[in-house]
Enzyme design. Sequence first.
Site, mmCIF file in Angstrom:
data_model
loop_
_atom_site.group_PDB
_atom_site.id
_atom_site.type_symbol
_atom_site.label_atom_id
_atom_site.label_comp_id
_atom_site.label_asym_id
_atom_site.label_seq_id
_atom_site.Cartn_x
_atom_site.Cartn_y
_atom_site.Cartn_z
ATOM 1 C CG ASP A 200 51.456 -36.047 -72.653
ATOM 2 O OD1 ASP A 200 51.874 -34.929 -72.972
ATOM 3 O OD2 ASP A 200 50.447 -36.563 -73.166
ATOM 4 C CG ASP A 227 54.222 -34.946 -75.884
ATOM 5 O OD1 ASP A 227 54.536 -34.812 -77.079
ATOM 6 O OD2 ASP A 227 53.810 -34.015 -75.174
ATOM 7 C CG ASN A 284 54.075 -30.943 -77.748
ATOM 8 O OD1 ASN A 284 53.312 -31.811 -77.314
ATOM 9 N ND2 ASN A 284 54.759 -30.138 -76.947
ATOM 10 C CG HIS A 376 48.688 -27.612 -73.707
ATOM 11 N ND1 HIS A 376 49.721 -27.004 -74.382
ATOM 12 C CD2 HIS A 376 49.270 -28.503 -72.852
ATOM 13 C CE1 HIS A 376 50.875 -27.506 -73.961
ATOM 14 N NE2 HIS A 376 50.628 -28.400 -73.030
ATOM 15 C CG HIS A 403 49.191 -31.156 -75.705
ATOM 16 N ND1 HIS A 403 50.547 -31.144 -75.889
ATOM 17 C CD2 HIS A 403 48.758 -29.926 -76.112
ATOM 18 C CE1 HIS A 403 50.911 -29.977 -76.411
ATOM 19 N NE2 HIS A 403 49.849 -29.218 -76.536
ATOM 20 C CB VAL A 404 46.078 -31.376 -70.667
ATOM 21 C CG1 VAL A 404 45.822 -30.864 -69.249
ATOM 22 C CG2 VAL A 404 45.714 -30.321 -71.698
ATOM 23 C CG HIS A 405 51.656 -32.926 -68.608
ATOM 24 N ND1 HIS A 405 52.804 -32.177 -68.521
ATOM 25 C CD2 HIS A 405 51.626 -33.400 -69.889
ATOM 26 C CE1 HIS A 405 53.436 -32.195 -69.684
ATOM 27 N NE2 HIS A 405 52.733 -32.927 -70.535
#
Length: 578
Positions: A200, A227, A284, A376, A403-405
């Site tokens: 990310d 990401d 995503n 998420h 995904h999770v920041h």
Amino acid sequence: MESCKFCVASIFFLIISHFVVISQSIDSILTTLEGPFEPKTRRFDRSLRQGSDDLPMDHPRLKKNVTSMFPEQIALAISSSTSMWVSWVTGDAQIGLNVTPIDPSMVANEVWYGKESGKYSIKKKGVSMVYSQLYPFEGLWNYTSGIIHHVRIDGLEPGTKYYYKCGDSTFPAMSEEKVFETLPSPGPNRYPRRIAVIGDLGLTYNSTTTIDHLIGNDPSMILMVGDLTYANQYLTTGGKGASCYSCSFPDAPIRETYQPRWDGWGRFMEPLTSSVPMMVIEGNHEIEPQAAGITFESYLTRFSVPSKESGSNSNFYYSFDAGGVHFIMLGAYVDYNSTGAQYAWLKEDLRNIDRSVTPWLVAAWHPPWYNSYSSHYQEFECMRQQMETLLYQYGVDIVFSGHVHAYERMNRVYNYTLDPCGPVYITIGDGGNIEKVDVDHADDPGKCPSAGDNVPEFGGLCHLNFSSGPAKGNFCWDRQPEWSAYRESSFGHGILEVVNSTYALWTWHRNQDIYKENNHGDQIYIVRQPQLCSIASKDSNVSPSSTSMDAAAGFRLPLSGGCLSYFLFLFFISLHWL
């Protein structure tokens, strides 16, 4: 004879001294053998900003600084232990209401390479292509890329430095000389020096700190868990990116994307990726829908991955070896069901692993299965229910996701139950992107999502209430779950250093610690226990190579203070050397 005895004694003393130092180092750092650990949370430091804006396209690290057909955005990727992919872009991209793709054959692709600077004994050619991002809506700008080249260079010797140039010598338009070092060949005693793990990332001012810090850690390869650019936080006309797309652009007819951000990201990463191979998997933010239902066009065109080399028919999932580590990269945004092609490939790939050659098994995909943040939460529970048992049966050691920041490391877990043979799951979606740091936990008062929240962009909803333990009957725990060992809301990156066939040092570096010496956010030795967690003990029919794995396990003694048997083992090895 006396001198020979003295030599043996000297070597034995040096070996013992060396491993006493290692043992003392290990003793000062926690190991997973001491777990499961009491859950620990370090709250977001409110003196820090939760995020930052993206770098503008005219920033020196993003703007194009070559002319004509000279190569830019040069990047490496592992093909095999004796081959490497070299990718780059030439020519100019186009963006506007009407764009015409350029002919990819108008410029050739060549890679010259050799073991000596300025002397290139081998030349290889590859493939060239362009892609378009087109929108069937009035007023939206279309895009067509520059020419993207992929050349596979082979005949490489493991653990060897190579010098190379890429481009088209007929213009002439060749790059400046670049250099890389190949990774060690598969083997239980050969490992990459440092494996960087990031997710990310984006292109913010925080992203620059992450990459600068990562470069300072001198990795030998990079694992990018999805990401990448966050180009889809923009309208097609560019302008200012948004931390919340739906909030800023509620009337957008489709999830738009400003594709020049991909070119900026390639330039931003080139100082690193032109010398260190980067292995990517889609997230995503790479979906990027366009006309005719086409998705993932930029991801699929811009990156070379060893899909064919690993028997996969898709760039969405593949595997590769780096020394004694076998990496499995899985796709969460394509069919992951047990009846599908990805699952069948995964099962075959796992079946073919020889753990006596590659003892470590590391998996990566974008959205985490184990996650105690509100963001998420249980989003990809369907994927976990389909694939977790297979990965557990084959003894996956570590799983990386993004995904999770934020950052989160789990205790060893399987099916939401503490299990000494379960993988260590690590969420590291904290690269620095425009969507900012996640700070809320699902167990915080009032922060538990509803069962209808966190709908995945691919796949169904399989949210469940817990059936046992302190959270029995509930969708969320009322405290940090027992399977969550450590979590912290901060940007950063991780470094995995495999010591031997049983010990690997994992270190998570926070961005705010960049100027502090010997500082880090989280550090632990992840320890394999092949004798305890052999494949055969879980499913005697799972793997034809389980016997060879168990036979080799007897030679993988974990390092610890005062381990006399290990020193004797080394002593006999030293005699063998003499």
